[in-house]
Scaffold this motif. Structure first.
Motif, mmCIF file in Angstrom:
data_model
loop_
_atom_site.group_PDB
_atom_site.id
_atom_site.type_symbol
_atom_site.label_atom_id
_atom_site.label_comp_id
_atom_site.label_asym_id
_atom_site.label_seq_id
_atom_site.Cartn_x
_atom_site.Cartn_y
_atom_site.Cartn_z
ATOM 1 N N PRO A 88 13.769 58.846 41.629
ATOM 2 C CA PRO A 88 13.576 60.190 42.175
ATOM 3 C C PRO A 88 14.893 60.951 42.294
ATOM 4 C CG PRO A 88 13.275 58.539 43.888
ATOM 5 C CD PRO A 88 13.491 57.810 42.606
ATOM 6 N N LYS A 89 14.848 62.248 41.925
ATOM 7 C CA LYS A 89 16.079 63.033 41.906
ATOM 8 C C LYS A 89 16.621 63.317 43.301
ATOM 9 C CE LYS A 89 14.333 67.701 41.960
ATOM 10 N NZ LYS A 89 14.855 69.001 41.816
ATOM 11 N N GLU A 90 15.788 63.182 44.321
ATOM 12 C CA GLU A 90 16.285 63.449 45.676
ATOM 13 C C GLU A 90 17.166 62.325 46.208
ATOM 14 O OE1 GLU A 90 12.259 61.460 46.579
ATOM 15 O OE2 GLU A 90 12.919 62.978 45.160
ATOM 16 N N VAL A 91 17.110 61.149 45.617
ATOM 17 C CA VAL A 91 17.942 60.025 46.038
ATOM 18 C C VAL A 91 19.338 60.223 45.445
ATOM 19 C CG1 VAL A 91 18.297 57.537 45.933
ATOM 20 C CG2 VAL A 91 15.989 58.446 46.250
ATOM 21 N N ILE A 92 20.271 60.605 46.304
ATOM 22 C CA ILE A 92 21.632 60.882 45.834
ATOM 23 C C ILE A 92 22.687 60.054 46.558
ATOM 24 C CG2 ILE A 92 21.085 63.196 44.976
ATOM 25 C CD1 ILE A 92 22.460 64.293 47.532
ATOM 26 N N ILE A 93 22.253 59.030 47.275
ATOM 27 C CA ILE A 93 23.235 58.169 47.939
ATOM 28 C C ILE A 93 24.113 57.475 46.895
ATOM 29 C CG2 ILE A 93 21.755 56.126 48.128
ATOM 30 C CD1 ILE A 93 24.242 57.445 50.789
ATOM 31 N N ASP A 94 23.581 57.292 45.686
ATOM 32 C CA ASP A 94 24.383 56.702 44.612
ATOM 33 C C ASP A 94 25.533 57.621 44.205
ATOM 34 O OD1 ASP A 94 22.339 58.405 43.600
ATOM 35 O OD2 ASP A 94 22.613 57.589 41.595
ATOM 36 N N GLU A 95 25.347 58.917 44.350
ATOM 37 C CA GLU A 95 26.438 59.868 44.082
ATOM 38 C C GLU A 95 27.562 59.654 45.094
ATOM 39 O OE1 GLU A 95 26.069 61.662 41.423
ATOM 40 O OE2 GLU A 95 23.932 61.261 41.186
ATOM 41 N N PHE A 96 27.186 59.415 46.335
ATOM 42 C CA PHE A 96 28.180 59.168 47.378
ATOM 43 C C PHE A 96 29.004 57.931 47.035
ATOM 44 C CE2 PHE A 96 29.701 57.144 51.198
ATOM 45 C CZ PHE A 96 30.283 58.197 51.891
ATOM 46 N N ILE A 97 28.309 56.868 46.675
ATOM 47 C CA ILE A 97 29.003 55.610 46.367
ATOM 48 C C ILE A 97 29.866 55.759 45.118
ATOM 49 C CG2 ILE A 97 28.633 53.207 45.713
ATOM 50 C CD1 ILE A 97 26.005 53.451 47.485
ATOM 51 N N GLY A 98 29.298 56.342 44.064
ATOM 52 C CA GLY A 98 30.045 56.502 42.813
ATOM 53 C C GLY A 98 31.260 57.392 42.956
ATOM 54 N N GLN A 99 31.132 58.482 43.688
ATOM 55 C CA GLN A 99 32.256 59.407 43.883
ATOM 56 C C GLN A 99 33.314 58.793 44.794
ATOM 57 O OE1 GLN A 99 32.542 62.961 42.547
ATOM 58 N NE2 GLN A 99 34.537 62.085 42.941
ATOM 59 N N SER A 100 32.902 57.909 45.677
ATOM 60 C CA SER A 100 33.839 57.281 46.609
ATOM 61 C C SER A 100 34.803 56.326 45.923
ATOM 62 C CB SER A 100 33.074 56.506 47.692
ATOM 63 O OG SER A 100 32.290 57.364 48.459
ATOM 64 N N ILE A 101 34.351 55.693 44.856
ATOM 65 C CA ILE A 101 35.175 54.658 44.207
ATOM 66 C C ILE A 101 36.506 55.201 43.697
ATOM 67 C CG2 ILE A 101 35.274 53.025 42.282
ATOM 68 C CD1 ILE A 101 32.217 52.604 42.767
ATOM 69 N N PRO A 102 36.531 56.234 42.842
ATOM 70 C CA PRO A 102 37.841 56.690 42.354
ATOM 71 C C PRO A 102 38.707 57.290 43.457
ATOM 72 C CG PRO A 102 36.109 58.156 41.570
ATOM 73 C CD PRO A 102 35.437 56.978 42.213
ATOM 74 N N ILE A 103 38.087 57.957 44.405
ATOM 75 C CA ILE A 103 38.872 58.566 45.484
ATOM 76 C C ILE A 103 39.505 57.484 46.352
ATOM 77 C CG2 ILE A 103 38.722 59.947 47.591
ATOM 78 C CD1 ILE A 103 36.710 61.734 46.085
ATOM 79 N N TYR A 104 38.719 56.464 46.706
ATOM 80 C CA TYR A 104 39.268 55.386 47.521
ATOM 81 C C TYR A 104 40.395 54.674 46.786
ATOM 82 C CZ TYR A 104 39.837 51.357 50.467
ATOM 83 O OH TYR A 104 40.395 50.412 51.284
ATOM 84 N N LEU A 105 40.183 54.377 45.519
ATOM 85 C CA LEU A 105 41.226 53.687 44.740
ATOM 86 C C LEU A 105 42.490 54.530 44.631
ATOM 87 C CD1 LEU A 105 39.081 52.030 41.943
ATOM 88 C CD2 LEU A 105 40.127 50.933 43.941
ATOM 89 N N TYR A 106 42.336 55.837 44.494
ATOM 90 C CA TYR A 106 43.494 56.726 44.469
ATOM 91 C C TYR A 106 44.251 56.644 45.796
ATOM 92 C CZ TYR A 106 45.976 61.104 45.288
ATOM 93 O OH TYR A 106 46.925 62.035 45.639
ATOM 94 N N GLU A 107 43.523 56.683 46.883
ATOM 95 C CA GLU A 107 44.162 56.704 48.199
ATOM 96 C C GLU A 107 44.908 55.418 48.520
ATOM 97 O OE1 GLU A 107 44.771 59.091 50.121
ATOM 98 O OE2 GLU A 107 43.408 60.640 49.433
ATOM 99 N N ILE A 108 44.449 54.283 48.001
ATOM 100 C CA ILE A 108 45.142 53.030 48.312
ATOM 101 C C ILE A 108 46.161 52.650 47.245
ATOM 102 C CG2 ILE A 108 43.217 52.153 49.671
ATOM 103 C CD1 ILE A 108 42.650 50.215 47.294
ATOM 104 N N SER A 109 46.228 53.414 46.168
ATOM 105 C CA SER A 109 47.131 53.053 45.070
ATOM 106 C C SER A 109 48.594 53.241 45.443
ATOM 107 C CB SER A 109 46.806 53.869 43.825
ATOM 108 O OG SER A 109 47.091 55.228 44.040
ATOM 109 N N HIS A 110 49.394 52.318 45.018
ATOM 110 C CA HIS A 110 50.856 52.364 45.113
ATOM 111 C C HIS A 110 51.388 52.429 46.534
ATOM 112 C CE1 HIS A 110 50.634 52.836 40.851
ATOM 113 N NE2 HIS A 110 50.026 53.990 40.949
ATOM 114 N N ASP A 111 50.521 52.369 47.512
ATOM 115 C CA ASP A 111 50.949 52.367 48.916
ATOM 116 C C ASP A 111 51.948 53.482 49.219
ATOM 117 O OD1 ASP A 111 50.586 51.324 51.443
ATOM 118 O OD2 ASP A 111 52.327 50.008 51.286
#
Length: 127
Positions: free
Chosen positions: A75-98
């Motif tokens: 179903p198109k209304e289920v968008i929690i996967d967008e939250f998880i998918g978008q979180s991955i690159p942002i989180y990795l960016y924030e913890i990169s290189h300290d």
């Protein structure tokens, strides 16, 4: 009550029920939420990771319950996967290189991350 809370969770508090581009609004909301958590509230990346992991694990159960009662298995209304998918690159960016990231640098990266995530999510290239 439980069904309502579950629906609110999988639709990111109703964003998934928007008639046009709900996934894009879900990704944009995620980008804004993570910017606030990392750069305005200055929360620990470990605390944010725990929150993301809880959301990730709970989303399996929540989505399964939501689609069990639906004939549409994607179903198109289920968008929690967008939250998880978008979180991955942002989180990795924030913890990169300290290294502490400036707000302007973070805004540029968050924008690029948002655009690329939406591009590939819409295009859905193989595999």
């Amino acid at each position: 009550m439980t069904k309502t809370l579950n629906t609110l969770f999988v639709t990111m508090f109703g964003l998934g029920k928007l008639p046009k581009i709900p996934g894009t609004f879900g990704s944009l909301a995620t980008t804004i939420i993570l910017y606030i958590l990392f750069h305005i509230l200055d929360l620990s990346s470990n605390l944010i990771l725990i929150g993301l992991m809880v959301i990730f694990i709970f989303s399996f159960l929540a989505v399964a319950i939501h689609i069990k009662e639906s004939e549409n298995k994607d179903p198109k209304e289920v968008i929690i996967d967008e939250f998880i998918g978008q979180s991955i690159p942002i989180y990795l960016y924030e913890i990169s290189h300290d290294i502490e990231k400036s707000d302007s640098e973070a805004l540029i990266f968050y924008s690029i991350s948002f655009i690329l995530f939406r591009f590939f999510d819409i295009l859905k290239p193989f595999p």
